[in-house]
Write a protein that holds these residues in place. Structure first.
Motif, PDB file in Angstrom:
ATOM      1  N   PHE A   1       2.160   8.984  32.088  1.00 43.47           N
ATOM      2  CA  PHE A   1       0.750   8.785  31.752  1.00 43.47           C
ATOM      3  C   PHE A   1       0.655   7.813  30.584  1.00 43.47           C
ATOM      4  O   PHE A   1       1.343   7.974  29.579  1.00 43.47           O
ATOM      5  CB  PHE A   1       0.114  10.124  31.387  1.00 43.47           C
ATOM      6  CG  PHE A   1      -1.318  10.013  30.972  1.00 43.47           C
ATOM      7  CD1 PHE A   1      -1.687  10.101  29.639  1.00 43.47           C
ATOM      8  CD2 PHE A   1      -2.311   9.820  31.934  1.00 43.47           C
ATOM      9  CE1 PHE A   1      -3.011   9.991  29.259  1.00 43.47           C
ATOM     10  CE2 PHE A   1      -3.638   9.712  31.557  1.00 43.47           C
ATOM     11  CZ  PHE A   1      -3.986   9.803  30.223  1.00 43.47           C
TER      12      PHE A   1
ATOM     13  N   GLY B   1      -2.706   6.442  29.860  1.00 46.89           N
ATOM     14  CA  GLY B   1      -4.114   6.422  29.491  1.00 46.89           C
ATOM     15  C   GLY B   1      -4.829   5.284  30.164  1.00 46.89           C
ATOM     16  O   GLY B   1      -6.008   5.111  30.067  1.00 46.89           O
TER      17      GLY B   1
ATOM     18  N   VAL C   1      -9.949  11.227  32.679  1.00 40.88           N
ATOM     19  CA  VAL C   1      -8.618  11.296  32.099  1.00 40.88           C
ATOM     20  C   VAL C   1      -8.148   9.906  31.682  1.00 40.88           C
ATOM     21  O   VAL C   1      -7.490   9.744  30.669  1.00 40.88           O
ATOM     22  CB  VAL C   1      -7.639  11.902  33.121  1.00 40.88           C
ATOM     23  CG1 VAL C   1      -6.256  11.985  32.544  1.00 40.88           C
ATOM     24  CG2 VAL C   1      -8.125  13.274  33.558  1.00 40.88           C
ATOM     25  N   TYR C   2      -8.518   8.945  32.494  1.00 41.03           N
ATOM     26  CA  TYR C   2      -8.034   7.590  32.229  1.00 41.03           C
ATOM     27  C   TYR C   2      -9.051   6.826  31.399  1.00 41.03           C
ATOM     28  O   TYR C   2     -10.231   6.836  31.695  1.00 41.03           O
ATOM     29  CB  TYR C   2      -7.776   6.860  33.547  1.00 41.03           C
ATOM     30  CG  TYR C   2      -6.676   7.510  34.327  1.00 41.03           C
ATOM     31  CD1 TYR C   2      -6.947   8.316  35.424  1.00 41.03           C
ATOM     32  CD2 TYR C   2      -5.343   7.360  33.931  1.00 41.03           C
ATOM     33  CE1 TYR C   2      -5.936   8.932  36.120  1.00 41.03           C
ATOM     34  CE2 TYR C   2      -4.334   7.977  34.632  1.00 41.03           C
ATOM     35  CZ  TYR C   2      -4.630   8.764  35.714  1.00 41.03           C
ATOM     36  OH  TYR C   2      -3.630   9.378  36.399  1.00 41.03           O
ATOM     37  N   LYS C   3      -8.561   6.146  30.381  1.00 43.95           N
ATOM     38  CA  LYS C   3      -9.467   5.380  29.521  1.00 43.95           C
ATOM     39  C   LYS C   3      -9.243   3.884  29.676  1.00 43.95           C
ATOM     40  O   LYS C   3     -10.112   3.096  29.362  1.00 43.95           O
ATOM     41  CB  LYS C   3      -9.253   5.776  28.055  1.00 43.95           C
ATOM     42  CG  LYS C   3      -9.567   7.232  27.813  1.00 43.95           C
ATOM     43  CD  LYS C   3     -10.188   7.497  26.468  1.00 43.95           C
ATOM     44  CE  LYS C   3     -10.799   8.892  26.421  1.00 43.95           C
ATOM     45  NZ  LYS C   3      -9.815   9.965  26.733  1.00 43.95           N
ATOM     46  N   ARG C   4      -8.073   3.530  30.138  1.00 41.56           N
ATOM     47  CA  ARG C   4      -7.784   2.099  30.291  1.00 41.56           C
ATOM     48  C   ARG C   4      -7.664   1.782  31.763  1.00 41.56           C
ATOM     49  O   ARG C   4      -6.874   2.393  32.477  1.00 41.56           O
ATOM     50  CB  ARG C   4      -6.501   1.739  29.556  1.00 41.56           C
ATOM     51  CG  ARG C   4      -6.654   1.860  28.074  1.00 41.56           C
ATOM     52  CD  ARG C   4      -5.404   1.553  27.328  1.00 41.56           C
ATOM     53  NE  ARG C   4      -5.610   1.791  25.900  1.00 41.56           N
ATOM     54  CZ  ARG C   4      -4.673   1.680  24.992  1.00 41.56           C
ATOM     55  NH1 ARG C   4      -3.453   1.315  25.351  1.00 41.56           N
ATOM     56  NH2 ARG C   4      -4.948   1.918  23.728  1.00 41.56           N
TER      57      ARG C   4
END
Lengths: 178, 142
Positions: free
Chosen positions: A176, A178, B10-13
């Motif tokens: 992960f 992000g 959950v994902y920011k990028r």
């Protein structure tokens, strides 16, 4: 590692004779890894299509075609003919790439992976740049979105150089980012 | 309602047109680039002020938190302009990521004498911390 596939334009004709002083020229678009193979493929096709062969004909020019604009992404449509185990079939495939030769490489790899058709069994009938609205395959159409946005869900940690790869690592990797 | 869902993403990028990415592998390792177009699910067309315009796999890109405003398929000059407008160079150099990379590079270049000096400085710092800690404990006991 294999050399890259390159695009050649081969022009040849039957040797001029007294009966035919100006035989017609034939031009062929060949995708090959080098000029030698390009010439060979030219004769393979011309020998099958017309009454001429390497000994009775001459190749007048072989020119490599370099991608005019490798800085844009294009949709390539490819019409193929390939030998399967039980017959010969025509196919239409689409690939997205920056260069035609890149797309052709993808096509050969795809045919190999999906149909077990080795490069020698695959003949390219035609290639063309296809406009986004004219593409037929959904996996290409999904990229035709000017507001395309997706996360990278599974990142495999990779050392910045091969020499920094560790043989043993004490912690499990995190995929992960992000 | 959708914004509540998005805020919990959950994902920011995301990989998107204009996303600034760090090239983590290959010849151009260590450089920043912007995603100009998506070739397919594995590759993006990237361009940047110090990097040649090329198709590169997502495997070799680490997404940063920065995005520049460009249209898809934007030319090199447009990318450069947007890059400067957004001030990516300064933003990048102020980021922790960049600072950590610089720190690692410095550490790798230390000579034996530098490492000795570093050891002495670390000892001095930890001594100061312990002394202060001792004083605080003593003050608390009273």
């Amino acid at each position: 590692k294999k050399m890259a596939i390159r695009e050649f334009i081969v022009v040849g004709r039957k040797e001029p004779s007294e009966a035919e002083p100006n035989p017609p020229l034939y031009r062929m678009q060949v995708f090959a890894r080098n000029e030698v193979i390009a010439r060979s493929r030219f004769w393979y096709v011309l020998h099958a299509a017309r009454k001429m062969k390497k000994t009775t004909g001459e190749i007048l020019s072989v020119n490599e075609v370099v991608e005019k604009n490798p800085n844009t992404v294009k949709n390539f449509g490819m019409w193929l003919r390939y030998n399967s185990r039980s017959g010969i079939h025509n196919m239409y495939k689409e690939f997205r790439d920056t260069t035609l030769c890149g797309a052709v490489e993808q096509m050969y790899a795809d045919m190999n992976g999906r149909h077990r058709a080795r490069a020698s069994s695959v003949h390219i009938i035609k290639t063309a740049v296809v406009k986004a609205e004219d593409t037929r395959r959904p996996n290409l159409k999904q990229m035709h979105n000017s507001k395309i946005k997706f996360p990278l869900t599974h990142i495999q940690p990779r050392a910045s150089h091969k020499r920094y790869r560790a043989k043993f690592v004490t912690s499990r990797p995190t995929t992960f980012a992000g | 309602r959708t914004s509540a869902i998005l805020s919990k993403m959950v994902y920011k990028r995301f990989v998107e047109i204009g996303r600034v990415a760090f090239v983590s592998f290959g010849e151009d390792q260590g450089k920043l680039c912007a995603v100009v177009d998506i070739v397919d699910q594995n590759r993006a067309l990237i361009d940047g002020p110090n990097i040649r315009r090329q198709a590169i796999g997502f495997k070799f890109l680490h997404l940063t938190g920065f995005v520049i405003q460009i249209g898809h398929g934007a030319g090199t000059t447009a990318v450069k302009k947007a890059w400067e407008k957004e001030g990516i160079e300064e933003k990048w150099q102020q980021s922790r990521w960049y600072k950590k990379l610089q720190m690692k590079a410095t550490r790798r270049q230390l000579s034996d004498f530098d490492r000795f000096k570093l050891m002495k400085v670390k000892q001095r710092r930890s001594w100061l911390i312990k002394m202060e800690m001792g004083r605080l404990k003593k003050a608390q006991k009273k």
